[in-house]
Design an enzyme around this catalytic site. Structure first.
Site, PDB file in Angstrom:
ATOM      1  N   TYR A   1      -2.752  -0.745  10.055  1.00 22.21           N
ATOM      2  CA  TYR A   1      -2.782  -1.075   8.619  1.00 22.21           C
ATOM      3  C   TYR A   1      -1.468  -0.658   7.961  1.00 22.21           C
ATOM      4  CZ  TYR A   1      -4.322  -1.195   3.746  1.00 22.21           C
ATOM      5  OH  TYR A   1      -4.423  -1.456   2.392  1.00 22.21           O
TER       6      TYR A   1
ATOM      7  N   SER B   1       0.853  -1.188   0.000  1.00 21.88           N
ATOM      8  CA  SER B   1       0.000   0.000   0.000  1.00 21.88           C
ATOM      9  C   SER B   1       0.891   1.241   0.000  1.00 21.88           C
ATOM     10  CB  SER B   1      -0.865  -0.013   1.259  1.00 21.88           C
ATOM     11  OG  SER B   1      -1.470   1.244   1.459  1.00 21.88           O
TER      12      SER B   1
HETATM   13  N1  LIG Z   1      -8.652  -0.967  -2.171  1.00 19.51           N
HETATM   14  C1  LIG Z   1      -7.594  -0.188  -2.094  1.00 19.51           C
HETATM   15  O1  LIG Z   1      -7.667   1.027  -2.359  1.00 19.51           O
HETATM   16  C2  LIG Z   1      -6.275  -0.784  -1.690  1.00 19.51           C
HETATM   17  C3  LIG Z   1      -5.129   0.037  -1.770  1.00 19.51           C
HETATM   18  C4  LIG Z   1      -3.899  -0.483  -1.398  1.00 19.51           C
HETATM   19  C5  LIG Z   1      -3.819  -1.800  -0.982  1.00 19.51           C
HETATM   20  N2  LIG Z   1      -4.936  -2.584  -0.917  1.00 19.51           N
HETATM   21  C6  LIG Z   1      -4.779  -3.972  -0.479  1.00 19.51           C
HETATM   22  O2  LIG Z   1      -5.348  -4.822  -1.444  1.00 19.51           O
HETATM   23  C7  LIG Z   1      -5.710  -6.066  -0.811  1.00 19.51           C
HETATM   24  C8  LIG Z   1      -7.133  -6.426  -1.206  1.00 19.51           C
HETATM   25  O3  LIG Z   1      -7.989  -5.480  -0.604  1.00 19.51           O
HETATM   26  P1  LIG Z   1      -9.347  -4.980  -1.297  1.00 19.51           P
HETATM   27  O4  LIG Z   1      -9.231  -3.531  -1.458  1.00 19.51           O
HETATM   28  O5  LIG Z   1      -9.693  -5.824  -2.440  1.00 19.51           O
HETATM   29  O6  LIG Z   1     -10.326  -5.207  -0.065  1.00 19.51           O
HETATM   30  P2  LIG Z   1     -11.682  -6.019   0.121  1.00 19.51           P
HETATM   31  O7  LIG Z   1     -12.571  -5.830  -1.060  1.00 19.51           O
HETATM   32  O8  LIG Z   1     -12.178  -5.651   1.452  1.00 19.51           O
HETATM   33  O9  LIG Z   1     -11.173  -7.534   0.095  1.00 19.51           O
HETATM   34  C9  LIG Z   1     -10.441  -8.058   1.155  1.00 19.51           C
HETATM   35  C10 LIG Z   1     -10.501  -9.570   1.086  1.00 19.51           C
HETATM   36  O10 LIG Z   1      -9.831 -10.085   2.254  1.00 19.51           O
HETATM   37  C11 LIG Z   1     -10.679 -11.046   2.843  1.00 19.51           C
HETATM   38  N3  LIG Z   1     -10.503 -11.204   4.278  1.00 19.51           N
HETATM   39  C12 LIG Z   1     -10.518 -10.246   5.225  1.00 19.51           C
HETATM   40  N4  LIG Z   1     -10.411 -10.808   6.440  1.00 19.51           N
HETATM   41  C13 LIG Z   1     -10.332 -12.157   6.248  1.00 19.51           C
HETATM   42  C14 LIG Z   1     -10.227 -13.269   7.099  1.00 19.51           C
HETATM   43  N5  LIG Z   1     -10.172 -13.139   8.428  1.00 19.51           N
HETATM   44  N6  LIG Z   1     -10.168 -14.496   6.553  1.00 19.51           N
HETATM   45  C15 LIG Z   1     -10.227 -14.678   5.208  1.00 19.51           C
HETATM   46  N7  LIG Z   1     -10.341 -13.656   4.338  1.00 19.51           N
HETATM   47  C16 LIG Z   1     -10.396 -12.413   4.861  1.00 19.51           C
HETATM   48  C17 LIG Z   1     -12.080 -10.521   2.562  1.00 19.51           C
HETATM   49  O11 LIG Z   1     -12.984 -11.550   2.796  1.00 19.51           O
HETATM   50  P3  LIG Z   1     -14.441 -11.344   3.479  1.00 19.51           P
HETATM   51  O12 LIG Z   1     -15.371 -11.147   2.319  1.00 19.51           O
HETATM   52  O13 LIG Z   1     -14.667 -12.623   4.188  1.00 19.51           O
HETATM   53  O14 LIG Z   1     -14.348 -10.151   4.382  1.00 19.51           O
HETATM   54  C18 LIG Z   1     -11.933 -10.102   1.112  1.00 19.51           C
HETATM   55  O15 LIG Z   1     -12.046 -11.205   0.261  1.00 19.51           O
HETATM   56  C19 LIG Z   1      -5.518  -5.842   0.692  1.00 19.51           C
HETATM   57  O16 LIG Z   1      -4.281  -6.382   1.092  1.00 19.51           O
HETATM   58  C20 LIG Z   1      -5.471  -4.326   0.812  1.00 19.51           C
HETATM   59  O17 LIG Z   1      -4.717  -3.934   1.932  1.00 19.51           O
HETATM   60  C21 LIG Z   1      -6.162  -2.092  -1.267  1.00 19.51           C
END
Ligand SMILES: NC(=O)c1ccc[n+]([C@@H]2O[C@H](COP(=O)([O-])OP(=O)(O)OC[C@H]3O[C@@H](n4cnc5c(N)ncnc54)[C@H](OP(=O)(O)O)[C@@H]3O)[C@@H](O)[C@H]2O)c1
Length: 249
Positions: A169, A156
């Protein structure tokens, strides 16, 4: 290095590869799993919500992709001894692992360190850091059996420069960069490559939690940030380890 945020994956880029992706029930992980399957990979879908894993499994098959595997798994509550079981199941089914991507993650809370909820701090570090470490550790023997293995950690912007209120985070993402560097250094003389991708602002559940008032148009769709992931998973990135890439300029 070339501009991998513009990388265009050729058809069949990932043919015959077996790739484990965590966090596929939502957001970037879900979009990445579907795309990798469309490019020929057999995806092992890891997440905690079985109906959502099953719906993605069916979507992939309906789109003509290879039959995915499903690993129901909670990254927060599973005991570390249980992680070895992933390897046993995948070893029996596939015999190797060609790719591993850690998309599972949680935000925790935006709060000054002084007021940060300690319990949430532990939870964030468990899901965002300890779980990727434990999965990677357990999968190393299977990655060693691949001819072209690749590990991708998700970073990130706040994992490269600290920012007020991003608390656990931000710290978890700094630590992910560190974990990737250490592993890349340890695997320098074997063909496992280890890289990190910062997807940048992407419209997902996590982003909405961080910026509830943000205009939907201000961040990318999950499907638009996949280029560096595909580059690192496919053969075009052979020999590239450790690099820290961005999905958006
Ligand atoms: N979106 C952004 O702007 C952004 C920017 C920089 C980095 N990132 C990174 O990108 C990655 C993906 O994030 P995203 O934005 O796609 O977020 P998201 O839509 O919230 O997806 C997160 C995923 O992680 C899973 N997860 C969370 N807690 C869990 C647990 N205890 N056991 C199993 N699965 C779990 C969620 O499953 P559930 O459906 O079960 O909750 C979901 O499938 C993350 O590492 C995030 O830090 C995102």
């Amino acid at each position: 290095m070339r501009r991998i945020d513009k990388y265009e994956a050729p058809d069949k880029l990932l043919d015959d590869r077996v790739i484990l992706i965590s966090g596929v029930t939502e957001g970037i992980g879900r979009a990445l799993a579907a795309k990798c399957a469309a490019l020929g990979a057999t995806i092992v879908l890891l997440g905690r919500k079985v109906p959502r894993l099953e719906s993605l499994h069916d979507e992939i098959i309906e789109a003509g992709g290879p039959r995915p595997g499903i690993v129901p798994f909670n990254l927060e509550t599973t005991e570390w001894a249980e992680y070895e079981k992933i390897t046993d199941v995948l070893g029996d089914e596939y015999g190797r692992l060609d790719g591993l991507v850690h998309c599972g993650g949680i935000l925790g809370e935006l709060s000054p360190i002084e007021h940060h909820d300690p319990y949430l701090w532990y939870r964030v570090l468990q899901v965002n850091l300890n779980a990727p470490f434990l999965i990677t550790r357990a999968c190393m023997p299977l990655l060693r059996k691949s001819a072209d293995p690749s590990v991708v950690f998700v970073s990130s912007t706040v994992g490269r420069k600290g920012r007020a209120h991003w608390g656990a985070y931000s710290v978890s993402k700094f630590a992910i960069e560190g974990l990737a560097q250490v592993l890349a250094d340890e695997t320098e003389n074997i063909p496992i490559r280890v890289n990190t991708v910062n997807p940048g602002a992407t419209r997902t559940k996590l982003r909405r939690a961080a910026f509830p008032a943000e205009d939907a148009g201000q961040s990318a769709q999950p499907g638009e940030v996949l280029a560096p992931f595909l580059y690192f998973l496919g053969p075009d990135s052979r020999g590239v380890s450790y690099s820290s890439a961005d999905s958006q300029p």
